[in-house]
Design a protein around this motif. Structure first.
Motif, short mmCIF file in Angstrom:
data_model
loop_
_atom_site.label_atom_id
_atom_site.label_comp_id
_atom_site.label_asym_id
_atom_site.label_seq_id
_atom_site.Cartn_x
_atom_site.Cartn_y
_atom_site.Cartn_z
N MET A 97 16.44 -11.27 2.47
CA MET A 97 16.01 -10.39 3.85
C MET A 97 17.44 -9.31 3.53
N SER A 98 16.70 -7.89 3.51
CA SER A 98 18.06 -7.03 3.79
C SER A 98 18.62 -6.37 5.08
N ASN A 99 18.95 -5.87 5.25
CA ASN A 99 19.62 -5.21 6.71
C ASN A 99 18.47 -4.00 7.52
N LEU B 249 24.08 -3.73 17.74
CA LEU B 249 23.61 -3.61 18.78
C LEU B 249 22.82 -3.93 20.08
N MET B 250 21.60 -4.39 18.93
CA MET B 250 20.44 -4.86 19.94
C MET B 250 20.06 -6.47 19.68
N ARG B 251 20.74 -7.08 18.37
CA ARG B 251 21.07 -8.46 18.20
C ARG B 251 21.93 -8.67 19.32
N LEU B 252 23.02 -7.77 19.93
CA LEU B 252 23.87 -8.85 20.15
C LEU B 252 23.51 -8.80 22.13
N MET B 253 22.92 -7.20 22.17
CA MET B 253 22.41 -7.42 23.57
C MET B 253 21.81 -8.21 23.80
N HIS B 254 20.73 -8.93 22.86
CA HIS B 254 20.06 -9.46 23.10
C HIS B 254 20.12 -11.59 23.86
N ARG C 214 15.86 1.95 15.32
CA ARG C 214 15.20 1.35 14.69
C ARG C 214 14.88 -0.36 14.73
N VAL C 215 13.75 -0.30 15.20
CA VAL C 215 12.70 -1.96 15.15
C VAL C 215 12.13 -2.53 13.94
N PRO C 216 12.73 -3.28 13.25
CA PRO C 216 12.03 -3.29 12.42
C PRO C 216 10.63 -4.12 12.32
N PRO C 217 9.13 -3.37 11.93
CA PRO C 217 8.06 -3.86 11.85
C PRO C 217 7.59 -5.11 11.56
N LEU C 218 6.76 -5.83 12.32
CA LEU C 218 6.67 -7.14 11.49
C LEU C 218 6.12 -7.26 10.73
N HIS D 238 6.92 -19.34 14.46
CA HIS D 238 7.19 -18.61 12.72
C HIS D 238 8.76 -19.29 11.63
N ARG D 239 9.49 -19.06 12.86
CA ARG D 239 10.57 -19.97 11.68
C ARG D 239 10.25 -21.26 10.19
N TYR D 240 9.35 -22.08 11.14
CA TYR D 240 9.84 -23.62 10.67
C TYR D 240 8.06 -23.87 10.36
N PHE D 241 6.95 -23.22 10.68
CA PHE D 241 5.57 -23.17 10.55
C PHE D 241 5.12 -22.30 9.84
N ASP D 242 5.15 -21.16 9.56
CA ASP D 242 4.23 -19.85 9.55
C ASP D 242 5.68 -19.62 7.47
N LYS D 243 4.26 -18.96 6.74
CA LYS D 243 5.28 -19.45 5.30
C LYS D 243 6.26 -18.06 5.70
N PRO D 244 7.17 -18.30 4.68
CA PRO D 244 8.99 -17.14 5.80
C PRO D 244 9.28 -15.94 5.39
N GLU D 245 7.72 -15.36 4.89
CA GLU D 245 7.93 -13.73 5.20
C GLU D 245 7.40 -13.67 6.78
N HIS D 246 6.98 -15.16 7.98
CA HIS D 246 7.08 -14.38 8.98
C HIS D 246 8.17 -15.00 10.20
N ASP D 247 8.99 -15.61 9.39
CA ASP D 247 10.88 -16.12 10.64
C ASP D 247 11.45 -14.57 10.47
N VAL D 248 11.00 -14.52 11.93
CA VAL D 248 11.08 -13.49 12.65
C VAL D 248 12.51 -13.50 13.21
N LEU D 249 12.80 -14.70 13.36
CA LEU D 249 13.95 -15.35 13.88
C LEU D 249 15.09 -14.00 13.27
N ARG D 250 15.31 -14.70 11.81
CA ARG D 250 16.07 -14.21 10.80
C ARG D 250 16.16 -12.74 11.32
N ARG D 251 14.87 -12.27 11.88
CA ARG D 251 15.82 -11.09 12.26
C ARG D 251 16.68 -10.60 12.80
N MET D 252 16.81 -11.36 14.28
CA MET D 252 17.52 -11.29 15.23
C MET D 252 19.04 -11.80 15.35
N LEU D 253 18.69 -12.65 13.90
CA LEU D 253 20.65 -13.38 13.49
C LEU D 253 21.00 -12.95 12.94
#
Length: 177
Positions: free
Chosen positions: A1-3, A10-15, A71-75, A162-177
């Motif tokens: 996953m790229s940055n 800042l959005m991740r820290l606030m989250h 810039r919010v990354p698209p789903l 999305h992280r554990y039961f979907d396709k790997p590209e659907h893992d939206v949690l890693r966008r916030m980690l």
């Protein structure tokens, strides 16, 4: 996953900061309301509960400005449309209730003739004392944190799905980690 696929730092820290604050404030609310009036530190907890509640309200406005300016990354394109729409709905419901819960507490205190502390400061009230309105706002303030908590649980469960039961590209949690 790229940055570029991640939320800005800042959005991740606030989250995570606001999420932890909300869970702590709700826990403190349950704890303090269960204490007998004779417990010496009960109203100290009220002071901190209100102070951190106001902090969440201020951070929410900062968070919305940061979100608007970032810039919010698209789903992922491969994610079903209904899941994207539900995700957007849940996020806006989170924002709504992150606003309504502390606002209702602030207004309840104002209508009850009580000051609202912000740590060592006092936030000026804008309402006349009105015990009947304070009672209604109390009822609202007692219920809507449960709604917020329910939305938070849905948010967490969806991220885990999305992280554990979907396709790997659907893992939206890693966008916030």
């Amino acid at each position: 996953m790229s940055n570029s696929d991640k939320y800005p730092i800042l959005m991740r820290l606030m989250h995570w900061l606001v999420g932890l604050l909300i869970l702590g404030i709700i826990s403190a609310g349950w704890y303090m309301t269960g204490l007998e009036d004779s417990v010496s530190y009960k109203y100290d907890i009220y002071h901190w509960h209100k102070s951190f509640g106001m902090l969440v309200l201020f951070l929410l406005f900062a968070r919305l400005v940061i979100r608007w300016a970032s810039r919010v990354p698209p789903l992922p394109d491969t994610m079903p449309g209904y899941q994207k729409k539900l995700g957007v709905l849940v996020h806006w419901l989170l924002y709504l209730f992150m606003f309504l819960v502390p606002l209702s507490g602030f207004m309840m205190s104002n209508a009850g003739g009580r000051d609202v502390p912000f740590f060592n400061l006092t936030i000026p009230g804008f309402m006349e004392k009105n015990p009947e309105l304070a009672g209604r706002l109390h009822d609202i303030h007692v219920v809507i944190p449960y709604v917020l908590l329910g939305i938070v649980v849905v948010h967490i469960l969806a991220a885990l799905k999305h992280r554990y039961f979907d396709k790997p590209e659907h893992d939206v949690l890693r966008r916030m980690l």
